[in-house]
Design a protein around this motif. Structure first.
Motif, short mmCIF file in Angstrom:
data_model
loop_
_atom_site.label_atom_id
_atom_site.label_comp_id
_atom_site.label_asym_id
_atom_site.label_seq_id
_atom_site.Cartn_x
_atom_site.Cartn_y
_atom_site.Cartn_z
N ILE A 102 -15.09 -9.70 -1.97
CA ILE A 102 -13.80 -10.00 -2.59
C ILE A 102 -12.71 -9.20 -1.91
O ILE A 102 -11.64 -9.70 -1.61
N GLU A 103 -12.99 -7.93 -1.63
CA GLU A 103 -12.01 -7.05 -0.98
C GLU A 103 -11.65 -7.57 0.41
O GLU A 103 -10.49 -7.60 0.80
N GLU A 104 -12.67 -8.00 1.18
CA GLU A 104 -12.43 -8.48 2.55
C GLU A 104 -11.70 -9.82 2.56
O GLU A 104 -10.85 -10.06 3.40
N SER A 105 -12.03 -10.71 1.62
CA SER A 105 -11.44 -12.04 1.64
C SER A 105 -10.05 -12.08 1.02
O SER A 105 -9.30 -13.02 1.25
N GLY A 106 -9.69 -11.06 0.24
CA GLY A 106 -8.40 -11.06 -0.43
C GLY A 106 -8.37 -12.05 -1.59
O GLY A 106 -7.32 -12.42 -2.08
N GLU A 107 -9.55 -12.48 -2.04
CA GLU A 107 -9.68 -13.44 -3.13
C GLU A 107 -9.12 -12.86 -4.43
O GLU A 107 -9.25 -11.68 -4.71
N ILE A 108 -8.50 -13.71 -5.22
CA ILE A 108 -7.95 -13.28 -6.51
C ILE A 108 -9.09 -13.22 -7.52
O ILE A 108 -9.78 -14.22 -7.73
N PRO A 109 -9.30 -12.06 -8.15
CA PRO A 109 -10.45 -11.90 -9.03
C PRO A 109 -10.22 -12.40 -10.46
O PRO A 109 -10.87 -11.95 -11.39
N PHE A 110 -9.28 -13.33 -10.66
CA PHE A 110 -8.98 -13.85 -11.98
C PHE A 110 -9.18 -15.35 -12.01
O PHE A 110 -9.15 -16.00 -10.96
N ILE A 111 -9.36 -15.89 -13.22
CA ILE A 111 -9.48 -17.34 -13.38
C ILE A 111 -8.50 -17.81 -14.44
O ILE A 111 -8.06 -17.03 -15.30
N ILE A 112 -8.16 -19.08 -14.39
CA ILE A 112 -7.25 -19.66 -15.37
C ILE A 112 -7.89 -19.59 -16.75
O ILE A 112 -9.08 -19.86 -16.92
N GLY A 118 2.36 -3.35 -20.08
CA GLY A 118 1.75 -3.12 -21.38
C GLY A 118 1.51 -4.39 -22.18
O GLY A 118 0.74 -4.39 -23.13
N PHE A 119 2.17 -5.50 -21.81
CA PHE A 119 1.96 -6.76 -22.50
C PHE A 119 0.63 -7.38 -22.07
O PHE A 119 0.16 -7.13 -20.96
N SER A 120 0.07 -8.20 -22.94
CA SER A 120 -1.14 -8.96 -22.62
C SER A 120 -0.80 -10.43 -22.64
O SER A 120 0.14 -10.85 -23.32
N GLY A 121 -1.57 -11.20 -21.90
CA GLY A 121 -1.34 -12.63 -21.88
C GLY A 121 -2.50 -13.38 -21.28
O GLY A 121 -3.50 -12.79 -20.88
N GLU A 122 -2.34 -14.70 -21.21
CA GLU A 122 -3.38 -15.58 -20.69
C GLU A 122 -2.90 -16.20 -19.38
O GLU A 122 -1.76 -16.64 -19.27
N ILE A 123 -3.79 -16.24 -18.37
CA ILE A 123 -3.43 -16.83 -17.08
C ILE A 123 -3.37 -18.35 -17.25
O ILE A 123 -4.35 -18.98 -17.65
N ASP A 124 -2.19 -18.92 -16.96
CA ASP A 124 -1.98 -20.36 -17.08
C ASP A 124 -2.11 -21.07 -15.75
O ASP A 124 -2.50 -22.24 -15.70
N GLU A 125 -1.78 -20.37 -14.65
CA GLU A 125 -1.73 -21.05 -13.35
C GLU A 125 -1.90 -20.02 -12.23
O GLU A 125 -1.43 -18.90 -12.33
N ILE A 126 -2.56 -20.44 -11.15
CA ILE A 126 -2.70 -19.62 -9.94
C ILE A 126 -2.26 -20.51 -8.78
O ILE A 126 -2.86 -21.56 -8.54
#
Length: 180
Positions: free
Chosen positions: A120-130, A143-151
């Motif tokens: 993951i570190e070498e590829s620069g891949e984003i470690p999150f999912i929608i 400090g805010f929390s939220g949900e990933i809607d789009e990448i």
């Protein structure tokens, strides 16, 4: 890729001293001419990128605090060398105090996690999912929390944050977020 030839064992060491203890263990085993019997000494770490004063900073976090992994085929000699060694609490083992090797499944899981993090570190891949819940670490919404809607293709993430009872989209980079 990490090649395995011997059995893997876990050494308990002083907290926050894992890296320095692994270096001291290497040096002590070398002095006692056991360096050829020890194939690997690993402190599994994960590199995380955070925002500090508006700049991207890499920080390593230890995956298994207080533990060092060692691969050897001569455990009795290694155990004798490290017995009474300052900062080493001993090996994880059975009730009689004998070091117990990790099972192949445990080794595969731990080594696989290390290799996955390196990829993951070498590829620069984003470690999150929608749909994943995240915490914002930097910027005006710190400090805010939220949900990933789009990448998007450039690596920007749109996070839905509740502000005044309404879901508001905020565009952020992966380095400004952490998993909850």
């Amino acid at each position: 890729m990490i090649q395995t030839t011997g059995k893997w064992y876990v050494i308990r060491v002083a907290g926050n001293k894992e890296k320095s203890m692994s270096d001291k263990i290497r040096s002590e085993l070398s002095i006692n001419k056991l360096h050829n019997s020890v194939h690997n000494i690993i402190v599994p770490v994960e590199k995380k990128f955070i925002m500090k004063n508006g700049k991207k900073v890499a920080r390593e976090t230890i995956l298994y605090p207080g533990y060092v992994l060692i691969e050897t085929d001569r455990i009795s000699e290694v155990k004798n060398v490290l017995k009474g060694f300052s900062g080493v609490a001993g090996f994880i083992g059975d009730r009689a105090g004998n070091p117990a090797p990790l099972t192949q499944g445990e080794v595969d899981r731990m080594i696989g996690k290390i290799e996955e993090l390196e990829e993951i570190e070498e590829s620069g891949e984003i470690p999150f999912i929608i749909g994943e819940m995240v915490k914002i670490l930097d910027g005006p919404f710190n400090g805010f929390s939220g949900e990933i809607d789009e990448i998007d293709a450039k690596g920007k993430l749109k996070v839905g944050v509740m502000i005044f009872g309404r879901k508001t989209p905020v565009e952020l980079s992966a380095t400004q977020l952490s998993k909850i």
